[in-house]
Design a protein around this motif. Structure first.
Motif, PDB file in Angstrom:
ATOM      1  N   CYS A 117      -9.294 -12.497  -2.928  1.00 45.94           N
ATOM      2  CA  CYS A 117      -8.635 -11.705  -3.956  1.00 45.94           C
ATOM      3  C   CYS A 117      -7.991 -12.691  -4.682  1.00 45.94           C
ATOM      4  O   CYS A 117      -6.787 -13.285  -4.127  1.00 45.94           O
ATOM      5  N   ALA A 118      -8.303 -13.268  -5.747  1.00 45.01           N
ATOM      6  CA  ALA A 118      -7.747 -14.450  -6.457  1.00 45.01           C
ATOM      7  C   ALA A 118      -6.168 -14.670  -6.549  1.00 45.01           C
ATOM      8  O   ALA A 118      -5.373 -15.278  -6.514  1.00 45.01           O
ATOM      9  N   GLU A 119      -5.600 -13.314  -6.999  1.00 45.96           N
ATOM     10  CA  GLU A 119      -4.322 -13.224  -7.194  1.00 45.96           C
ATOM     11  C   GLU A 119      -3.328 -12.932  -6.208  1.00 45.96           C
ATOM     12  O   GLU A 119      -2.036 -13.065  -6.027  1.00 45.96           O
ATOM     13  N   PHE A 120      -4.073 -12.736  -4.805  1.00 44.16           N
ATOM     14  CA  PHE A 120      -3.331 -12.363  -3.870  1.00 44.16           C
ATOM     15  C   PHE A 120      -3.352 -13.755  -2.790  1.00 44.16           C
ATOM     16  O   PHE A 120      -4.545 -13.965  -2.348  1.00 44.16           O
ATOM     17  N   ASP A 121      -2.054 -14.061  -2.188  1.00 44.34           N
ATOM     18  CA  ASP A 121      -2.210 -14.795  -0.916  1.00 44.34           C
ATOM     19  C   ASP A 121      -1.893 -13.790   0.267  1.00 44.34           C
ATOM     20  O   ASP A 121      -2.091 -12.736  -0.034  1.00 44.34           O
ATOM     21  N   VAL A 122      -1.876 -14.094   1.495  1.00 40.15           N
ATOM     22  CA  VAL A 122      -2.114 -13.191   2.371  1.00 40.15           C
ATOM     23  C   VAL A 122      -0.533 -12.626   2.424  1.00 40.15           C
ATOM     24  O   VAL A 122      -0.597 -11.358   2.702  1.00 40.15           O
ATOM     25  N   ARG A 123       0.553 -13.111   2.120  1.00 40.47           N
ATOM     26  CA  ARG A 123       1.968 -12.388   2.045  1.00 40.47           C
ATOM     27  C   ARG A 123       1.531 -11.267   1.136  1.00 40.47           C
ATOM     28  O   ARG A 123       2.198  -9.917   1.225  1.00 40.47           O
ATOM     29  N   ARG A 124       1.109 -11.378  -0.149  1.00 39.96           N
ATOM     30  CA  ARG A 124       0.957 -10.564  -1.340  1.00 39.96           C
ATOM     31  C   ARG A 124       0.045  -9.547  -1.111  1.00 39.96           C
ATOM     32  O   ARG A 124      -0.080  -8.336  -1.414  1.00 39.96           O
ATOM     33  N   LEU A 125      -1.102  -9.487  -0.230  1.00 35.85           N
ATOM     34  CA  LEU A 125      -1.948  -9.019   0.274  1.00 35.85           C
ATOM     35  C   LEU A 125      -1.543  -7.792   1.200  1.00 35.85           C
ATOM     36  O   LEU A 125      -1.910  -6.647   1.011  1.00 35.85           O
ATOM     37  N   ILE A 126      -0.638  -8.280   2.147  1.00 35.15           N
ATOM     38  CA  ILE A 126      -0.072  -7.375   2.882  1.00 35.15           C
ATOM     39  C   ILE A 126       0.948  -6.556   2.182  1.00 35.15           C
ATOM     40  O   ILE A 126       0.959  -5.168   2.539  1.00 35.15           O
ATOM     41  N   SER A 127       1.621  -7.048   1.394  1.00 34.54           N
ATOM     42  CA  SER A 127       2.551  -6.280   0.586  1.00 34.54           C
ATOM     43  C   SER A 127       1.719  -5.189  -0.108  1.00 34.54           C
ATOM     44  O   SER A 127       2.111  -3.998  -0.342  1.00 34.54           O
ATOM     45  N   HIS A 128       0.470  -5.577  -0.547  1.00 32.52           N
ATOM     46  CA  HIS A 128      -0.410  -4.401  -1.315  1.00 32.52           C
ATOM     47  C   HIS A 128      -0.824  -3.374  -0.444  1.00 32.52           C
ATOM     48  O   HIS A 128      -1.013  -2.252  -0.921  1.00 32.52           O
ATOM     49  N   LEU A 129      -1.172  -3.614   0.856  1.00 32.74           N
ATOM     50  CA  LEU A 129      -1.644  -2.730   1.748  1.00 32.74           C
ATOM     51  C   LEU A 129      -0.425  -1.970   2.288  1.00 32.74           C
ATOM     52  O   LEU A 129      -0.736  -0.753   2.672  1.00 32.74           O
ATOM     53  N   ILE A 130       0.659  -2.455   2.345  1.00 26.53           N
ATOM     54  CA  ILE A 130       1.819  -1.623   2.625  1.00 26.53           C
ATOM     55  C   ILE A 130       2.002  -0.463   1.314  1.00 26.53           C
ATOM     56  O   ILE A 130       2.085   0.651   1.616  1.00 26.53           O
ATOM     57  N   GLY A 131       2.052  -1.137   0.305  1.00 24.66           N
ATOM     58  CA  GLY A 131       2.109  -0.179  -0.969  1.00 24.66           C
ATOM     59  C   GLY A 131       0.921   0.913  -1.037  1.00 24.66           C
ATOM     60  O   GLY A 131       1.134   2.080  -1.246  1.00 24.66           O
ATOM     61  N   GLY A 132      -0.271   0.382  -0.869  1.00 24.98           N
ATOM     62  CA  GLY A 132      -1.025   1.230  -0.691  1.00 24.98           C
ATOM     63  C   GLY A 132      -1.024   2.301   0.284  1.00 24.98           C
ATOM     64  O   GLY A 132      -1.698   3.477   0.220  1.00 24.98           O
ATOM     65  N   GLY A 133      -0.497   1.992   1.488  1.00 24.26           N
ATOM     66  CA  GLY A 133      -0.274   3.047   2.501  1.00 24.26           C
ATOM     67  C   GLY A 133       0.598   3.991   2.202  1.00 24.26           C
ATOM     68  O   GLY A 133       0.675   5.067   2.573  1.00 24.26           O
ATOM     69  N   ARG A 134       1.564   3.560   1.549  1.00 27.15           N
ATOM     70  CA  ARG A 134       2.437   4.578   1.050  1.00 27.15           C
ATOM     71  C   ARG A 134       1.950   5.731  -0.025  1.00 27.15           C
ATOM     72  O   ARG A 134       2.265   6.794   0.015  1.00 27.15           O
ATOM     73  N   ARG A 135       1.018   5.055  -0.990  1.00 27.17           N
ATOM     74  CA  ARG A 135       0.325   5.982  -1.492  1.00 27.17           C
ATOM     75  C   ARG A 135      -0.416   6.865  -0.793  1.00 27.17           C
ATOM     76  O   ARG A 135      -0.595   8.299  -1.114  1.00 27.17           O
ATOM     77  N   VAL A 136      -1.305   6.420   0.255  1.00 24.48           N
ATOM     78  CA  VAL A 136      -1.912   7.516   1.013  1.00 24.48           C
ATOM     79  C   VAL A 136      -0.951   8.574   1.695  1.00 24.48           C
ATOM     80  O   VAL A 136      -1.480   9.949   1.617  1.00 24.48           O
ATOM     81  N   VAL A 137       0.234   8.104   2.031  1.00 23.81           N
ATOM     82  CA  VAL A 137       1.073   9.167   2.472  1.00 23.81           C
ATOM     83  C   VAL A 137       1.491  10.224   1.335  1.00 23.81           C
ATOM     84  O   VAL A 137       1.351  11.319   1.711  1.00 23.81           O
ATOM     85  N   VAL A 138       1.816   9.936   0.235  1.00 21.12           N
ATOM     86  CA  VAL A 138       2.158  10.860  -0.824  1.00 21.12           C
ATOM     87  C   VAL A 138       1.184  11.583  -1.071  1.00 21.12           C
ATOM     88  O   VAL A 138       1.372  12.773  -1.285  1.00 21.12           O
ATOM     89  N   VAL A 139      -0.069  11.015  -1.167  1.00 19.50           N
ATOM     90  CA  VAL A 139      -1.383  11.907  -1.561  1.00 19.50           C
ATOM     91  C   VAL A 139      -1.653  12.844  -0.572  1.00 19.50           C
ATOM     92  O   VAL A 139      -1.965  14.040  -0.808  1.00 19.50           O
ATOM     93  N   GLY A 140      -1.476  12.740   0.938  1.00 15.44           N
ATOM     94  CA  GLY A 140      -1.845  13.606   1.735  1.00 15.44           C
ATOM     95  C   GLY A 140      -0.838  14.484   1.690  1.00 15.44           C
ATOM     96  O   GLY A 140      -1.147  15.803   2.389  1.00 15.44           O
ATOM     97  N   GLU A 141       0.571  14.334   1.319  1.00 13.95           N
ATOM     98  CA  GLU A 141       1.290  15.276   1.416  1.00 13.95           C
ATOM     99  C   GLU A 141       1.420  16.334   0.042  1.00 13.95           C
ATOM    100  O   GLU A 141       2.221  17.182  -0.062  1.00 13.95           O
TER     101      GLU A 141
END
Length: 208
Positions: A38-62
């Motif tokens: 992902c051109a805009e993401f280094d490893v740190r930014r990608l993990i931040s995105h995965l955590i943010g995406g995980g939070r979205r999964v929680v909200v949608v599931g609830e």
């Protein structure tokens, strides 16, 4: 005659996020600034995105609005990223325990869809990003091929070749590398290319 319900994606989501968790936990301090497919993401930014995406999964599931959740989890120290991802992963699994969530209409960035379709999309996202991390970290170990097969099926249905452009965070389909496995096929369908031998991003990567 009523069409059969789509498969329950929760077991695959659990496996996909466990795969991501293992990769996140393996990151060494000097690897956080490495490029990813992902051109805009280094490893740190990608993990931040995965955590943010995980939070979205929680909200949608609830039963909440997935559009209300930020795509990144900023401000987390590198040393806390592994714990932060594991915490949100466990929260996401808990949020989807009720089978009723699979048939509830939910709102996600790609539209209003049944919960099982949304969670299948989250499986796709987790699997695609596990490949991104795997590439960035030098391809450690092996990735679960069944997850890639499922994600590729979802991607071909949800992201046909003609559905690309500024409003879709994936690049044009690229040629599948010779001898590619299911992850290679998935990456190509999403517009991704493997990193070069020097860890550089090749031309034409996806944007998400």
């Amino acid at each position: 005659m009523t069409a059969p319900a789509a498969p329950d994606p929760r077991p695959l989501f659990e496996r996909a996020t466990a795969q991501v968790a293992g990769l996140v936990a393996s990151v060494r301090p000097e690897q956080y600034e490495r490029a990813t497919p992902c051109a805009e993401f280094d490893v740190r930014r990608l993990i931040s995105h995965l955590i943010g995406g995980g939070r979205r999964v929680v909200v949608v599931g609830e039963g909440g609005d997935g559009l209300s959740v930020a795509s990144f989890a900023d401000g987390i120290a590198d040393a806390a990223l592994t714990e932060a991802y594991e915490e949100v992963r466990v929260g996401a699994l808990k949020a989807w325990q009720d089978e009723a969530a699979l048939d509830r209409q939910v709102t996600v960035p790609w539209g209003s869809v049944p919960g099982r379709a949304a969670l299948s999309g989250f499986v796709l996202e987790s699997v695609a990003h596990s490949w991104d991390l795997w590439e960035a970290l030098g391809r450690p170990g092996t990735l679960d091929p069944e997850l890639a097969g499922f994600a590729l099926t979802v991607a071909r249905q949800a992201l046909p070749a003609e559905r690309r452009g500024p409003e879709v965070p994936f690049g044009e389909i690229v040629a599948t590398p010779e001898g590619a496995d299911a992850y290679g096929e998935l990456a190509a369908w999403l517009g991704r290319r493997p990193l070069g031998e020097d860890g550089s991003v090749k031309t034409g990567p996806s944007r998400a």
